[in-house]
Design a protein around this motif. Structure first.
Motif, short mmCIF file in Angstrom:
data_model
loop_
_atom_site.label_atom_id
_atom_site.label_comp_id
_atom_site.label_asym_id
_atom_site.label_seq_id
_atom_site.Cartn_x
_atom_site.Cartn_y
_atom_site.Cartn_z
N HIS A 108 0.85 -1.19 0.00
CA HIS A 108 0.00 0.00 0.00
C HIS A 108 0.89 1.25 0.00
O HIS A 108 1.91 1.27 0.70
CB HIS A 108 -0.87 -0.03 1.25
N LEU A 110 0.83 4.03 1.43
CA LEU A 110 1.14 4.62 2.73
C LEU A 110 2.24 3.82 3.43
O LEU A 110 3.15 4.39 4.05
CB LEU A 110 -0.10 4.62 3.63
N SER A 206 -8.87 12.49 7.59
CA SER A 206 -9.45 11.16 7.72
C SER A 206 -9.51 10.85 9.21
O SER A 206 -8.59 11.19 9.94
CB SER A 206 -8.55 10.17 7.00
N PRO A 207 -10.59 10.21 9.69
CA PRO A 207 -10.67 9.92 11.12
C PRO A 207 -9.56 8.96 11.58
O PRO A 207 -9.22 8.93 12.75
CB PRO A 207 -12.05 9.29 11.29
N MET A 208 -9.02 8.19 10.65
CA MET A 208 -7.85 7.37 10.97
C MET A 208 -6.74 7.77 10.00
O MET A 208 -7.00 7.90 8.80
CB MET A 208 -8.18 5.89 10.79
N PHE A 329 -6.63 6.70 -0.29
CA PHE A 329 -5.78 5.78 0.47
C PHE A 329 -6.60 4.75 1.24
O PHE A 329 -6.10 3.67 1.56
CB PHE A 329 -4.90 6.55 1.46
N PHE A 330 -7.84 5.10 1.58
CA PHE A 330 -8.62 4.20 2.43
C PHE A 330 -9.75 3.51 1.67
O PHE A 330 -10.45 2.69 2.22
CB PHE A 330 -9.15 4.96 3.64
N GLU A 331 -9.94 3.91 0.41
CA GLU A 331 -10.98 3.26 -0.39
C GLU A 331 -10.51 1.90 -0.89
O GLU A 331 -11.30 1.03 -1.18
CB GLU A 331 -11.34 4.14 -1.58
N ASN A 332 -9.20 1.76 -1.06
CA ASN A 332 -8.62 0.48 -1.48
C ASN A 332 -9.13 0.03 -2.83
O ASN A 332 -9.32 -1.17 -3.07
CB ASN A 332 -8.92 -0.61 -0.44
N ASP A 333 -9.40 0.95 -3.74
CA ASP A 333 -9.75 0.56 -5.10
C ASP A 333 -8.51 -0.07 -5.73
O ASP A 333 -7.45 0.54 -5.77
CB ASP A 333 -10.19 1.80 -5.89
N LEU A 337 -4.54 1.04 -6.15
CA LEU A 337 -3.41 0.36 -5.49
C LEU A 337 -2.42 -0.20 -6.51
O LEU A 337 -1.23 -0.25 -6.26
CB LEU A 337 -3.94 -0.76 -4.59
#
Lengths: 340, 811
Positions: A108, A110, A206-208, A329-333, A337
């Motif tokens: 990933h 990140l 982003s909350p995380m 970054f958090f959708e993980n499409d 990636l």
């Protein structure tokens, strides 16, 4: 006998010329040089010759045999070469057909960035430490010199579990945990990568999200050392020509504190949309560890000093890859990636 | 904090430009995040007076006006504005003018329905004003200028638009800079420019004010100091243009002269004021007390607020008149009928104010300042300043004297600061004089001056200067962070490293990537309703969740106790975007609460794996379906690579959400490492999954415990012996059982057992299957004899027949 020999030689040579396969060559060898071969027979009959004639004839026969042997090996080599050529011609394939690819996945973005940061800091002598994501109020705030009712707690809107337990809002609580574990050893020299959580959710929050924290505690650590280490990091991460700028700022857990800007990676410092025309990009917060924080970690601030810094991994990754939307970054499409 | 450049220049005599000042402030920690030119490029727009208005013969909605714009003769301007009147003063855009609105073309001579128009009269939005700050009269139609405005003046300075606003992002420690005077002090310290603060006539304590009113603080902790002055002959009315402009530039809207003055003084000094209508106060003056339980107050915004004993009030004999430091009450509000006012300037406790604003969800410009505490020593000056402004605007006359109640001693912190400590911490070589000049520039009071140290007293407005380190920061702030050298720490050399478990996670991650899997990052929190979708029983450990008290939404309501929802959503989300063939994984945590909610939960690093779809057929290879065995193979490879022996896949009761017939628990030496399985059809339906999804979950800590070290064995010099063995058994016999039996009877020299064929079909009975194994033996010390292996082989065959009724095939 001499005439016989000459005749033999001529007929053999012309026979040899007609040999067009390895089998034919073998037959030829048997016919002339095998146990009952014509040349062999002549050699065998040498006993009938006079003592003077024998060596002369012997020599001649040997010469003829050598000549034939060498011709045979020449012809053999040529024929073998021809056969390989034939094989090659027959075995040609369409190399334009696609190959059998191994399927390989990928890190990933990140974490690719975090890996790189870890490698750089390990090269600078930092160890990698980790902490809890569900933290106590004490480690997250109080040990970071943010007692209850401190106005600066507003800077980090928190997710609470109970009044005393929350999702860590920064990787800093691990600073105190590391110091408690290390005390009284020196130097403390760690980076702390990990997930952190704040009550924010929009295009730029982003909350995380992820931070990498750094902490150095030793006898005689100076503010200028902080500048030196960060410059070293920035050069390795963004390139040798990269410049940094330190600006005064405020964090309750450092004093003095500094915000660190790098020369805008998009425009090279000329001013653009990304850097809002300033030519600089804010990439991390840092400072000299506040004496209260050292104390709470078990160290005596009159004997040691330290510096700490923290940076947002998402921001560094966005700048590094030119990603314009944090949420990707958090959708993980998988299509996103696959680009890394 | 918005800072008007024009105002700042009145307070400090800056010889540099706004841009240079901004750079200077930013360098010193007052980060200027933006510079906003108020004129927004306005050009050739002047004041004008409408001389006459005639109807347009061709158009009902238009009028023809004659406008004096300062030129030799009046201009003819056609307009459609509804509020146009003769005698009115307006802003006139001349021919060739530029307006800030980018969509607005430059003004040209135009013919409107046959009449030549020589310019345009402007509305507020056309002048680039923030209409949200204006009254309805101001924002609709033409923007009205004061009636007696001289025609022909450049509109930019006239409207105060020749100003630049510096947008400063203040850090919480510099709340003093919410007051212009303190920003001016900062600018003066940084540039050396002299301060030019307003001169204010001083009043004296008591006087007629004390005859009219009293002040009492019932409980000392509630309020440090309460000062008050009074004004009579109050005339509430509109503010003059300059004051409106100043407030506009600072981001506030003009209300009336009194409110505007209180706001201006707050912006100037960082001290919020409150004006009470003195004649509406019941009793003589006010007192400070805690609210009573159940007490309410109707605040200025018309809302009734429920108060608690935690909250501080200003009250009169009839009850609350203000929530201290937060908002005033409606009952004693200043109105056009007000004749006399009582001006409150107090220093409210920061923590109490903060708690009150949080409890009420009510935050004001005043409370923001009190939360971070104000300069109590400046209160009397601020009161005099307010009265001075009221008098100068003709809004009232000050009543002689002031009231002043002080409930705690205001002692400024004194700090010993050592020169060598400064240089030690900063890595600098500053001398005594250089540092002393910094103290002087910042107006820090030098109580004692020794050669190598000082005793310093912080300026009253700087609440952030307490310990030596604070002064070290001041030193480097003024010295310049950019002047610091970049050095490297001098101590021992250290070796960077990661923990063993961290390295294992990286190894697992690397293996997953090598096997074709993409890493994903999912939120650690999930919606608690996922547990219902997985049909997790009430007493299941996955119910031991960490629940968030204040999630942003239910979607982030709990910390996940299982990775199945994350992995399922990952698959479905991608499938819905036509990403059908997926091999993905995540290295993340699950969070298991351990019953005691006052303790931190167990955070378990988990390798979560998901695959769905297939690897499509190529010209050479058949399609590889990402089914249970595909996922199982990945797990097997991973565990083998970790040198974990005796891995068992056990068909146990499936975890919630997974298919009971396609599920295996993974054990090594009896310890559970995780599980692998296909999504339960019912769960799949609830997630609206359109494909079969395979999921595996592995506990990293358990893998770490099960791992074995590398164990080298010399290579055997002796040949391998291979035998094939095909056996037909009932379909329900697990392959693993057969293999276990084979292993058990194959002797210790069996090296490998490989299932190379599985057959069911016409050559067999209906409920039978045939498994074909390739067995390899090898000894390290000798060549194996055929008879030896034949012996094993026969025993195996016999055992398989005995235990499973298996029939050896191909014999």
């Amino acid at each position: 006998m001499r005439e016989e020999l000459i005749e033999l030689k001529q007929s053999a040579l012309s026979h040899l010329d007609r040999c067009d396969s390895l089998e034919a060559l073998n037959e030829f060898r048997l016919l002339y040089m095998g146990k009952k071969g014509k040349l062999t027979l002549i050699l065998r009959n040498m006993g009938q010759l006079s003592a003077e004639e024998r060596p002369v004839m012997g020599q001649q026969v040997n010469e003829i045999r050598d000549e034939m042997e060498s011709k045979i090996s020449q012809f053999t080599a040529a024929l073998k070469a021809k056969e390989i050529e034939k094989q090659i011609a027959a075995e040609q394939i369409d190399i334009s057909l696609p190959g059998r690819q191994a399927s390989v996945g990928g890190r990933h973005p990140l974490y690719a960035v975090m890996d790189e940061m870890e490698e750089i800091f390990m090269g600078l002598g930092f160890s990698v430490a980790e902490g809890y994501e569900v933290e106590t109020d004490y480690y997250n705030f109080e040990a970071m010199n943010l007692p209850k009712d401190h106005p600066a707690r507003d800077m980090q809107d928190s997710f609470y579990i109970t009044n005393e337990i929350l999702l860590r809002t920064h990787t800093s609580p691990t600073q105190t945990r590391v110091m408690e574990m290390m005390h009284p050893q020196l130097p403390v020299k760690v980076i702390i990568p990990g997930k952190v959580y704040r009550r924010d959710d929009d295009a730029t929050h982003s909350p995380m999200f992820h931070q990498v924290e750094g902490l150095v505690v030793d006898k005689h650590i100076r503010f200028s050392d902080l500048k030196g280490i960060l410059l070293e990091f920035v050069k390795k991460f963004y390139g040798e020509d990269q410049k940094i700028r330190l600006r005064p700022s405020y964090f309750p857990f450092t004093e003095p504190s500094a915000e660190v800007d790098i020369c805008c990676v998009m425009c090279g410092g000329k001013g653009c949309r990304t850097c809002k025309g300033t030519g600089w990009l804010e990439v991390l917060g840092s400072g000299m560890v506040h004496p209260r924080v050292l104390e709470m970690g078990g160290y005596d601030p009159s004997e040691v000093t330290g510096f700490a810094f923290g940076m947002g991994v998402e921001r560094l990754a966005m700048l590094k890859y030119g990603v314009d939307d944090l949420r990707l970054f958090f959708e993980n499409d998988i299509r996103f990636l696959r680009q890394f | 904090m918005r800072v008007s450049w024009n105002w700042l220049k009145q307070l400090v005599d800056l010889k540099i430009t706004a841009v240079e000042t901004a750079a200077c402030l930013t360098k010193a920690g007052l980060e200027v995040e933006g510079l906003d030119r108020l004129d927004k490029g306005i050009h050739k727009v002047v004041t004008g007076k409408i001389l006459e208005v005639q109807p347009h013969p061709e158009a009902k909605k238009l009028v023809i006006t004659k406008v004096d714009a300062g030129g030799e003769k009046p201009l003819t301007i056609v307009t459609g504005a509804p509020n146009v009147m003769a005698g009115q003063s307006v802003a006139v855009a001349l021919v060739g003018a530029k307006l800030p609105n980018e969509t607005h073309p430059d003004i040209q001579l135009t013919t409107l329905r046959g009449v030549l128009s020589e310019g345009m009269m402007c509305g507020a939005d056309e002048l680039g004003m923030d209409v949200s700050k204006l009254t309805p009269e101001e924002k609709e139609g033409l923007y009205p200028l004061p009636e007696d405005t001289k025609p022909g003046l450049d509109i930019v300075p006239f409207l105060g638009l020749d100003d630049v606003v510096l947008d400063i992002g203040l850090t919480p420690n510099r709340s003093d800079c919410m007051g212009m005077i303190n920003i001016a002090r900062e600018a003066s310290a940084l540039t050396g420019a002299p301060l030019t603060l307003p001169e204010v006539p001083e009043s004296r304590e008591g006087g007629r004010c004390a005859e009219l009113a009293t002040i009492k603080i019932n409980e000392p902790g509630l309020c440090g100091r309460f000062g008050a002055r009074m004004v009579e002959n109050v005339k509430v009315g509109p503010s003059p243009l300059w004051l409106k402009q100043r407030l506009n530039a600072m981001g506030m809207r003009s209300i009336n002269n009194l409110v505007d003055i209180s706001n201006m003084v707050m912006l100037e000094t960082n001290q919020p004021l409150h004006f009470f209508d003195y004649d509406l106060l019941v009793g003589k003056g006010v007192h400070v007390r805690r609210a009573k339980a159940g007490e309410t107050i109707e605040t200025l915004d018309g809302q009734v607020r429920n108060l608690t004993e935690e909250m501080t009030l200003v009250a009169d004999d009839a009850g609350a008149v203000a929530i201290a430091g937060v908002m005033g009450g409606l009952r004693t509000e200043v109105t056009p009928q007000t004749k006399r006012i009582l001006i409150e300037a107090a220093s409210w406790d920061g923590t109490l104010t903060r708690r009150t604003t949080q409890a009420l969800g009510l935050r004001s410009e005043a409370s923001m300042r009190f939360e971070k505490e104000v300069d109590a020593t400046a209160i009397l000056w601020v009161l005099d300043r307010a009265v001075q402004l009221i008098e100068s605007l003709g809004a009232g006359t000050g009543i002689e004297g002031y009231l002043n109640v002080c409930s705690k001693e205001e002692k400024l912190p004194q700090t010993k600061v050592r020169l060598n400590k400064i240089n030690y911490v900063l890595g600098t070589r500053l001398d005594h004089k250089t540092v002393q000049n910094i103290w002087k520039a910042l107006r820090i009071n030098i109580l004692e001056d020794h050669q190598d140290s000082w005793v310093l007293e912080s300026p009253s407005w700087r609440k952030d200067l307490v310990i030596e380190e604070d002064y070290i920061e001041e030193t480097v702030r003024l010295f310049g962070y950019d002047q610091l050298e970049a050095t490297t720490p001098a101590g021992k050399t250290t070796q960077g490293s990661r923990t063993e478990q961290h390295n294992l996670r990286r190894k697992l991650t690397g293996l997953m990537i090598g096997m074709g899997y993409r890493e994903a990052v999912n939120y650690s929190f999930i919606n608690p309703d996922h547990l219902e979708r997985l049909a997790v029983p009430q007493d299941h450990p996955w119910r031991n969740a960490v629940i968030l008290k204040n999630p942003l939404s239910e979607d982030q309501g709990m910390m996940r106790t299982t990775i199945i929802p994350s992995m399922t959503e990952l698959a479905v989300w991608n499938n819905n975007r036509r990403n059908r063939d997926l091999q993905m994984f995540e290295m993340g945590k699950v969070y298991i609460a351990n019953g005691d909610r006052t303790k931190q939960p167990d955070e378990q690093w988990t390798l979560a794996i998901m695959c769905t779809g297939s690897q499509k057929k190529t010209w050479q290879q058949p399609e590889i379906v990402y089914d249970f065995y595909h996922m199982k193979g990945v797990v097997e490879t991973l565990l083998q690579q970790c040198r974990i022996n005796n891995i068992q896949f056990v068909a146990d009761q499936a975890v919630p959400g997974l298919h009971p017939g396609r599920f295996a628990r993974i054990l090594a030496e009896g310890q559970e490492l995780g599980y692998v399985g296909e999504l339960h059809p019912q769960t799949a339906a609830l997630y609206e999954a359109t494909q079969r999804i395979q999921i595996a979950s592995l506990n990293v800590e358990m893998i770490q415990k099960a791992m074995n070290p590398v164990q080298y064995r010399p290579l055997s010099k002796f040949p391998e012996v291979m035998r094939d063995l095909a056996i037909a058994v009932r379909t329900e016999v697990p392959a693993a059982d057969l293999m276990a039996t084979i292993r058990q009877h194959a002797g210790t020299l069996l090296k490998e057992i490989r299932l190379f064929d599985l057959y069911q079909g016409v050559q067999l009975q209906e409920n039978q299957k045939s498994l074909a194994f390739a067995l390899t033996w090898q000894a390290e010390d000798r060549t194996l004899k055929d008879e030896e292996i034949n012996g094993f082989h026969e025993t195996i065959e016999a055992k398989l027949a005995e235990v499973y009724g298996g029939q050896v095939r191909g014999r």
